[in-house]
Write a protein that holds these residues in place. Structure first.
Motif, PDB file in Angstrom:
ATOM      1  N   CYS A 137       1.099  -2.889  -3.509  1.00  0.00           N
ATOM      2  CA  CYS A 137       0.630  -2.886  -2.124  1.00  0.00           C
ATOM      3  C   CYS A 137      -0.769  -3.485  -2.046  1.00  0.00           C
ATOM      4  N   CYS A 157      -3.231  -0.544  -0.479  1.00  0.00           N
ATOM      5  CA  CYS A 157      -3.639   0.674  -1.188  1.00  0.00           C
ATOM      6  C   CYS A 157      -3.380   0.618  -2.686  1.00  0.00           C
ATOM      7  N   CYS A 206       5.688  -0.233   1.191  1.00  0.00           N
ATOM      8  CA  CYS A 206       4.753   0.575   0.400  1.00  0.00           C
ATOM      9  C   CYS A 206       5.082   2.060   0.551  1.00  0.00           C
ATOM     10  N   ASN A 208       3.181   4.419   0.661  1.00  0.00           N
ATOM     11  CA  ASN A 208       2.193   5.064   1.540  1.00  0.00           C
ATOM     12  C   ASN A 208       2.181   4.508   2.960  1.00  0.00           C
ATOM     13  N   HIS A 255      -0.513  -1.814   4.655  1.00  0.00           N
ATOM     14  CA  HIS A 255       0.443  -1.585   3.568  1.00  0.00           C
ATOM     15  C   HIS A 255       1.527  -2.659   3.541  1.00  0.00           C
TER      16      HIS A 255
HETATM   17 ZN   LIG Z   1       0.090   0.755   0.519  1.00  0.00          ZN
END
Ligand SMILES: [Zn+2]
Length: 465
Positions: free
Chosen positions: A11, A14, A28, A30, A39
């Motif tokens: 990603c 992050c 991703c 997250n 992301h």
């Molecule tokens: Zn991410």
């Protein structure tokens, strides 16, 4: 953090990586965490660990450039042989041919003498056209999605996914991406849901039905910003469907199939100095940037070309984001800041955009950060093309090349026309443009063009009229 793998999905916002045995590593882990980061998964190759098979005259780009594919390296790690992988791709490609008349093959790329002359280039410089109008389903979009289909097949081959419980695939699109998705999904024997706007071309809708896709028409709701088809797509994804789309934030893996375009151009040995590329959702530009970057890193070309991007006066969220990154200094620090503060740079375009180049009217540029980075790294810039320039470029494309490209497909050329008029491209420069999609219906395009004549300039930064 290295896992020792040749190919990883990382990603850019992050740094997270999906599990190696995740059957659907498209988004991703997250994403949706609300942390404000951008992301988007990006496929990253370890060039030192990459062992390239000898190049060949293999016509299928997904076989010839298989060592670029995350699916290939994951398959090999899982014990699949090189030969088996090639067989898998050829088998899928035969099914594409059964559905659409022909499979994937390297598409034409060459200098158009007449187009170069008409734009005033010297014999040394000129315009090189990559013609995707004869590609599977009539546009470049099928490349992005065939790469995803290869992954889905490999995930089943490796036991990551159960072939008897295939989730629906889903896409939001107003044309070429939907057609490509329907062809590729049918070839993969997978059920596809397509979310289309109310003004979708009837020719496209008929073909989607023929291909067995389930189509949902999505009206725009008053007071709700953003593309209604994207909202409906997100609902489907929340319900378990898989993103079979060229939107990088929903399926980062879709970008890599498009890289075959850049590799095919690089393999011709043409020292292209500049690529002027149209941007809607950003996957095409992102793919070209990564593809040329990797070709340069591996020594296939001396340097990546300068990347200029083209959007319409109707909607230019990428330029808006680029300007904001520039305002922060346009350096690595500014890019890192942008990666962690997406909402300050990218949000849905407020107006309902209209243009003759309706295929690049995405409300957001989903792959914006990769494209902004690509422009900054190569000294490129965003260009806004007005309606007259877009139509002029399409007429010019038809007159000089005889290629039946649609106005979206020639919008990169419109950007080059604008840049030439502004004196920003020298006579001896070698410039590439992509004719991305074939004209579907002359009648409906003319009607849309008449409707799309825009009243005056609401946007003072718009250029290129
Ligand atoms: Zn991410």
């Amino acid at each position: 953090m290295s896992t020792g793998a040749v190919s990883r999905l990382v990603c850019t916002g992050c740094g997270a990586e999906p599990a190696r045995d995740d059957p659907y590593p498209f988004r991703c882990p997250n994403a949706g965490s609300g942390d404000g980061a951008d992301h988007v998964l990006r496929r990253v190759l370890d060039f030192d660990a990459l062992r390239l098979p000898p190049d060949s005259a293999e016509p299928n780009p997904f076989v010839r450039y298989r060592w670029l594919l995350h699916a290939y390296h994951t398959a090999v790690e899982g014990g699949v042989s090189d030969e088996e992988f090639c067989e898998l791709v050829h088998r899928l490609d035969e099914r594409v041919a059964a559905v659409d008349g022909h499979g994937f093959a390297t598409t034409p790329f060459g200098r158009s003498a007449e187009l170069s002359n008409r734009l005033g280039f010297s014999a040394e410089g000129g315009v090189w056209v990559k013609d995707e109008t004869g590609n599977v389903s009539g546009s470049h979009k099928a490349r992005h999605l065939f790469g995803v289909l290869i992954w889905l097949e490999v995930a089943e081959r490796l036991g990551f996914a159960d072939p008897s419980a295939r989730p629906d695939l889903a896409i939001a699109s107003c044309g070429n991406a939907a057609l490509a998705a329907a062809v590729v999904a049918a070839a993969g024997e997978r059920h596809l849901r397509v979310f289309v706007p109310v003004d979708a071309d009837p020719v496209v809708l008929t073909r989607l039905a023929e291909l067995g896709a389930a189509v949902t028409v999505c009206p725009r709701k008053k007071g709700v910003p953003g593309d209604p088809t994207v909202h409906r797509l997100e609902e489907a994804l929340a319900g378990g469907a898989l993103a079979f789309t060229c939107q990088g934030n929903l399926n980062g893996l879709a970008v890599e199939g498009g890289e075959t375009l850049a590799w095919e151009m690089a393999a011709t040995g043409t020292p292209v100095q500049r690529l002027v590329v149209q941007v809607g959702g950003g996957a095409l530009a992102s793919a070209c940037i990564h593809g040329f970057g990797e070709a340069a890193a591996l020594g296939a070309i001396a340097a990546a070309p300068r990347i200029d991007t083209v959007q319409t006066r109707g909607a230019w969220p990428l330029k808006r984001a680029y300007d904001r990154v520039e305002a922060r200094g346009g350096d690595a620090e500014a890019v890192a800041y942008a990666a962690h503060h997406r909402a300050e740079f990218m949000w849905p375009w407020e107006d309902e955009p209209q243009s003759v180049a309706h295929g690049i009217l995405d409300d957001e540029t989903y792959d914006w950060l990769a494209v902004v980075e690509g422009m900054l790294a190569t000294g490129g810039a965003p260009v806004i093309a007005g309606e007259r320039t877009l139509q002029q470029a399409n007429d010019l494309a038809h007159d000089t090349t005889g290629i039946d490209v649609d106005p979206t497909g020639s919008s990169g050329l419109a950007g080059l026309v604008a840049l030439r008029e502004q004196g920003l491209v020298a006579d001896d420069e070698r410039v590439a443009v992509l004719f991305t999609g074939v004209s579907r219906s002359h009648l409906s395009e003319k009607e849309e063009h008449r409707d799309a004549e825009l009243p005056g300039s609401r946007h003072p930064v718009a250029q290129g009229l």
